[in-house]
Design an enzyme around this catalytic site. Sequence first.
Site, PDB file in Angstrom:
ATOM      1  N   GLY A   9     -24.408 -56.348 -14.455  1.00 28.60           N
ATOM      2  CA  GLY A   9     -25.117 -55.788 -13.290  1.00 28.60           C
ATOM      3  C   GLY A   9     -25.862 -54.504 -13.646  1.00 28.60           C
ATOM      4  N   SER A  11     -28.871 -53.978 -14.469  1.00 31.72           N
ATOM      5  CA  SER A  11     -30.319 -53.918 -14.224  1.00 31.72           C
ATOM      6  C   SER A  11     -30.670 -52.996 -13.055  1.00 31.72           C
ATOM      7  CB  SER A  11     -30.865 -55.321 -13.939  1.00 31.72           C
ATOM      8  OG  SER A  11     -30.325 -55.802 -12.733  1.00 31.72           O
ATOM      9  N   SER A 115     -14.491 -54.008  -3.092  1.00 34.42           N
ATOM     10  CA  SER A 115     -15.286 -53.401  -2.019  1.00 34.42           C
ATOM     11  C   SER A 115     -14.300 -52.987  -0.927  1.00 34.42           C
ATOM     12  CB  SER A 115     -16.235 -54.473  -1.448  1.00 34.42           C
ATOM     13  OG  SER A 115     -16.688 -54.128  -0.155  1.00 34.42           O
ATOM     14  N   TYR A 128     -17.512 -62.967   1.006  1.00 39.02           N
ATOM     15  CA  TYR A 128     -17.463 -61.699   0.260  1.00 39.02           C
ATOM     16  C   TYR A 128     -16.018 -61.202   0.214  1.00 39.02           C
ATOM     17  CZ  TYR A 128     -19.258 -57.187  -1.435  1.00 39.02           C
ATOM     18  OH  TYR A 128     -19.545 -56.070  -2.194  1.00 39.02           O
ATOM     19  N   LYS A 132     -13.671 -60.538  -2.941  1.00 34.48           N
ATOM     20  CA  LYS A 132     -13.319 -59.143  -3.259  1.00 34.48           C
ATOM     21  C   LYS A 132     -11.813 -58.887  -3.107  1.00 34.48           C
ATOM     22  CE  LYS A 132     -17.428 -57.751  -4.505  1.00 34.48           C
ATOM     23  NZ  LYS A 132     -17.693 -57.456  -5.933  1.00 34.48           N
ATOM     24  N   THR A 212      -6.455 -50.177  -7.057  1.00 35.12           N
ATOM     25  CA  THR A 212      -7.743 -50.296  -6.377  1.00 35.12           C
ATOM     26  C   THR A 212      -8.114 -48.901  -5.907  1.00 35.12           C
ATOM     27  OG1 THR A 212      -7.276 -52.539  -5.666  1.00 35.12           O
ATOM     28  CG2 THR A 212      -8.937 -51.338  -4.417  1.00 35.12           C
TER      29      THR A 212
HETATM   30  N1  NAP Z   1     -23.755 -51.441  -2.576  1.00 31.78           N
HETATM   31  C1  NAP Z   1     -22.630 -51.332  -1.920  1.00 31.78           C
HETATM   32  O1  NAP Z   1     -22.581 -50.707  -0.852  1.00 31.78           O
HETATM   33  C2  NAP Z   1     -21.375 -51.948  -2.448  1.00 31.78           C
HETATM   34  C3  NAP Z   1     -20.203 -51.750  -1.708  1.00 31.78           C
HETATM   35  C4  NAP Z   1     -19.019 -52.303  -2.179  1.00 31.78           C
HETATM   36  C5  NAP Z   1     -19.001 -53.026  -3.342  1.00 31.78           C
HETATM   37  N2  NAP Z   1     -20.157 -53.215  -4.039  1.00 31.78           N
HETATM   38  C6  NAP Z   1     -20.062 -54.009  -5.274  1.00 31.78           C
HETATM   39  O2  NAP Z   1     -20.564 -53.226  -6.336  1.00 31.78           O
HETATM   40  C7  NAP Z   1     -21.177 -54.087  -7.300  1.00 31.78           C
HETATM   41  C8  NAP Z   1     -22.611 -53.633  -7.540  1.00 31.78           C
HETATM   42  O3  NAP Z   1     -23.319 -53.730  -6.308  1.00 31.78           O
HETATM   43  P1  NAP Z   1     -24.803 -53.140  -6.124  1.00 31.78           P
HETATM   44  O4  NAP Z   1     -24.868 -52.572  -4.772  1.00 31.78           O
HETATM   45  O5  NAP Z   1     -25.172 -52.330  -7.295  1.00 31.78           O
HETATM   46  O6  NAP Z   1     -25.637 -54.512  -6.120  1.00 31.78           O
HETATM   47  P2  NAP Z   1     -27.203 -54.763  -6.368  1.00 31.78           P
HETATM   48  O7  NAP Z   1     -27.973 -53.488  -6.297  1.00 31.78           O
HETATM   49  O8  NAP Z   1     -27.560 -55.871  -5.470  1.00 31.78           O
HETATM   50  O9  NAP Z   1     -27.223 -55.268  -7.907  1.00 31.78           O
HETATM   51  C9  NAP Z   1     -26.542 -56.440  -8.227  1.00 31.78           C
HETATM   52  C10 NAP Z   1     -26.486 -56.576  -9.730  1.00 31.78           C
HETATM   53  O10 NAP Z   1     -25.752 -57.788 -10.042  1.00 31.78           O
HETATM   54  C11 NAP Z   1     -26.544 -58.570 -10.910  1.00 31.78           C
HETATM   55  N3  NAP Z   1     -26.313 -60.007 -10.712  1.00 31.78           N
HETATM   56  C12 NAP Z   1     -26.242 -60.685  -9.548  1.00 31.78           C
HETATM   57  N4  NAP Z   1     -26.083 -62.002  -9.786  1.00 31.78           N
HETATM   58  C13 NAP Z   1     -26.031 -62.144 -11.140  1.00 31.78           C
HETATM   59  C14 NAP Z   1     -25.907 -63.252 -12.007  1.00 31.78           C
HETATM   60  N5  NAP Z   1     -25.803 -64.508 -11.553  1.00 31.78           N
HETATM   61  N6  NAP Z   1     -25.887 -63.027 -13.342  1.00 31.78           N
HETATM   62  C15 NAP Z   1     -26.031 -61.780 -13.833  1.00 31.78           C
HETATM   63  N7  NAP Z   1     -26.177 -60.685 -13.065  1.00 31.78           N
HETATM   64  C16 NAP Z   1     -26.176 -60.868 -11.730  1.00 31.78           C
HETATM   65  C17 NAP Z   1     -27.982 -58.206 -10.551  1.00 31.78           C
HETATM   66  O11 NAP Z   1     -28.826 -58.593 -11.614  1.00 31.78           O
HETATM   67  P3  NAP Z   1     -30.375 -59.033 -11.333  1.00 31.78           P
HETATM   68  O12 NAP Z   1     -31.159 -57.740 -11.303  1.00 31.78           O
HETATM   69  O13 NAP Z   1     -30.685 -59.915 -12.480  1.00 31.78           O
HETATM   70  O14 NAP Z   1     -30.401 -59.737 -10.007  1.00 31.78           O
HETATM   71  C18 NAP Z   1     -27.858 -56.708 -10.371  1.00 31.78           C
HETATM   72  O15 NAP Z   1     -27.854 -56.050 -11.619  1.00 31.78           O
HETATM   73  C19 NAP Z   1     -21.086 -55.501  -6.735  1.00 31.78           C
HETATM   74  O16 NAP Z   1     -19.971 -56.154  -7.287  1.00 31.78           O
HETATM   75  C20 NAP Z   1     -20.881 -55.262  -5.251  1.00 31.78           C
HETATM   76  O17 NAP Z   1     -20.211 -56.333  -4.641  1.00 31.78           O
HETATM   77  C21 NAP Z   1     -21.344 -52.697  -3.627  1.00 31.78           C
END
Ligand code: NAP
Length: 221
Positions: A9, A11, A115, A128, A132, A212
């Site tokens: 993740g 990127s 999460s 989700y 999670k 956690t």
């Molecule tokens: N944002 C929040 O508020 C929040 C809250 C709680 C937990 N989380 C957790 O934190 C983590 C990061 O979340 P984020 O907010 O940074 O998400 P995000 O901005 O949507 O980024 C998601 C990342 O996952 C990668 N990804 C998704 N599907 C993939 C696949 N099939 N193969 C390889 N890479 C894949 C994406 O790559 P691409 O660029 O190639 O799509 C991107 O780098 C996740 O596990 C999420 O559930 C986030």
Amino acid sequence: MGRRILVTGGSRGIGRAVAEDLRCRWSDCEVLTPPRSELDLLDEVSIRSFLAELEPVDGLVNAAGINILGKLNELDDATIEQMMTTNLIAPLKLIQAVAEGMKRRGGGRIVTFSSIWGVRSREYRTLYSMTKFGVCGMTRALARELGPAGILINCIAPGFVLTEMTRKNVPEEEREKLCAEIPLRRMAEPEEIARSVAFLLSLENTYITGQTIVIDGGFTA
Ligand SMILES: NC(=O)c1ccc[n+]([C@@H]2O[C@H](COP(=O)([O-])OP(=O)(O)OC[C@H]3O[C@@H](n4cnc5c(N)ncnc54)[C@H](OP(=O)(O)O)[C@@H]3O)[C@@H](O)[C@H]2O)c1
């Protein structure tokens, strides 16, 4: 020679902030952030060929994840599989693969991503939350199994972090109301999550495993 750490993740969003933080903090550390063209968690062949080329790592951060919301009667098989594979099954496969090398090297550090919806839940987050809560369970079980080999594994459970995922799932008009429910009155920046990940990955973390760590500005307090 510094440590080698694999971050999925990387990127964008939290994964990218984690990778940037680690590169800044430990200049001799090799931080691997394969783009989806090299490691697609939804593609078994891609996972296998990536792992076949991967040198042993000292740390793994499973930050990649997706969150597709839906009412119960809207959850089709393809979406169920996509969510389970990306958030739960692929992270397990990566841990399976890197743990053997870590054992041989005398230990390692793994950080998984849950999460607040893996600690409590909310409507339309069925898939989700399934994944999670599953990540938290996986982390606990593996902490017990891998602890004797010197591998420490913990789970980060963020609240609302300002990334594309949140921008997509929490419409702008709802954000102000939501922030009023957060004791710190704001969402987190990805960098604030990254700092805790760095500590859990560091050799300063000698005794935290199987936990956690909720980082939510007090939302679930
Ligand atoms: N944002 C929040 O508020 C929040 C809250 C709680 C937990 N989380 C957790 O934190 C983590 C990061 O979340 P984020 O907010 O940074 O998400 P995000 O901005 O949507 O980024 C998601 C990342 O996952 C990668 N990804 C998704 N599907 C993939 C696949 N099939 N193969 C390889 N890479 C894949 C994406 O790559 P691409 O660029 O190639 O799509 C991107 O780098 C996740 O596990 C999420 O559930 C986030």
